[in-house]
Each structure stands twice: as structure tokens, then as C-alpha cells.
Write an enzyme that holds these catalytic residues in place. Structure first.
Site, PDB file in Angstrom:
ATOM      1  N   CYS A  54       0.802  -1.184  -0.042  1.00  9.39           N
ATOM      2  CA  CYS A  54      -0.042   0.131   0.202  1.00  9.39           C
ATOM      3  C   CYS A  54       0.799   1.467   0.017  1.00  9.39           C
ATOM      4  O   CYS A  54       1.946   1.316   0.489  1.00  9.39           O
ATOM      5  CB  CYS A  54      -0.907   0.073   1.185  1.00  9.39           C
ATOM      6  SG  CYS A  54      -2.157  -1.367   1.513  1.00  9.39           S
ATOM      7  N   GLU A  56       0.783   3.796   1.933  1.00 15.93           N
ATOM      8  CA  GLU A  56       1.123   4.358   3.312  1.00 15.93           C
ATOM      9  C   GLU A  56       2.550   3.405   3.756  1.00 15.93           C
ATOM     10  O   GLU A  56       3.487   4.306   4.374  1.00 15.93           O
ATOM     11  CB  GLU A  56      -0.047   4.029   4.311  1.00 15.93           C
ATOM     12  CG  GLU A  56      -1.067   4.526   4.043  1.00 15.93           C
ATOM     13  CD  GLU A  56      -2.388   4.003   3.233  1.00 15.93           C
ATOM     14  OE1 GLU A  56      -1.861   3.221   2.163  1.00 15.93           O
ATOM     15  OE2 GLU A  56      -3.522   3.990   3.347  1.00 15.93           O
TER      16      GLU A  56
END
Ligand code: THU
Length: 130
Positions: A54, A56
């Protein structure tokens, strides 16, 4: 632009670099360090789907690898009306290295949510419990 607008804009630009040929769900993230640096990430997918990372975590691992250790907030951007909030794995990683970060969720036009990590990951597991 305000500080959070600068961070959100950096996440929007990172989203443009998403490598998401399978889901076509493009996500950008931007982390602000305690000393004012911005480090970005985008999601990076793989034909072996489970290896996808991801936005993040890409942003956090980039920041750590560049030597940053203290963080104040992260912006996460997707092209959705509903907030795209960090998955469970990302929450664990963000908590490990960012503790009670502010999490700003946004789409291409507006802010869709604001949280503290302690709300997103109540009763965390971390090194204090080892
Ligand atoms: N994704 C992120 O990058 N961040 C999130 O907060 C939610 C999900 C990515 C993973 C995958 O590449 C795609 O979005 C669909 O799940």
C-alpha cells in the site's frame, strides 16, 4: 496553501505514480516528518497479488530508509467519495514508527476525514508489550 494542503497535494501527485494495473485503485500517501520534510509513496501491485504494498507503507519505508525517524502526520488520497483509510497492516506499521500520527484522508477535491492513529488502532500491539 496551508500545511495540510501542501501534504495532500504531495499525496495527490504521488497517486499519479501508482502502479496499480490489477485493481486500478490508485492511492497516494505523503508523510510529514517532525523537521518538515515530506516523503511520498504510492501503491505498488504485483501479479502475485499478496505482494502488493500500500501507498502508506511505501511512504513510511521510504522515509525510514532515508533516515527519518520522527513523524507528525500522513495524508492518504484516493479518487473516492468515501474516505480511503489505511488497512490493518498499514495501521500496525504506522503505529510502530509514527505512534499517534494525525491521519488526513482526502480525495482529488477535498478532505474526507481526519483522525489520530490512536483512534484507528485502539489497543495496539507494540514493542512495549514484548
Ligand atoms: N491500498 C492502498 O494503497 N492504501 C489503502 O489505504 C487502501 C488500499 C491499495 C492496495 C491495492 O493496491 C489497492 O489499493 C486496492 O486494494
Amino acid at each position: 496553501m496551508s500545511g495540510s494542503e501542501v501534504l495532500i497535494e504531495a499525496a495527490r501527485q504521488a497517486r499519479e505514480r501508482a502502479v496499480a494495473p490489477y485493481s486500478r485503485f490508485r492511492v497516494g500517501a505523503a508523510i510529514e516528518t517532525a523537521d518538515g520534510h515530506i516523503v511520498t509513496g504510492c501503491n505498488v501491485e504485483n501479479a502475485s497479488y499478496g505482494l502488493t504494498v500500500c501507498a502508506e507503507r511505501v511512504a513510511m519505508f521510504k522515509a525510514l530508509s532515508e533516515g527519518h525517524r520522527h513523524f507528525v502526520r500522513i495524508a492518504v488520497v484516493a479518487d473516492t467519495q468515501e474516505p480511503t483509510s489505511p488497512c490493518g497492516a498499514c495501521r500496525q506499521v504506522l503505529w510502530e514508527f509514527g505512534r499517534d500520527l494525525e491521519v488526513i484522508l482526502a480525495n482529488l477535491e477535498t478532505i474526507t476525514g481526519r483522525h489520530q492513529m490512536r483512534e484507528l488502532l485502539p489497543h495496539p500491539f507494540d514493542g512495549r508489550l514484548l
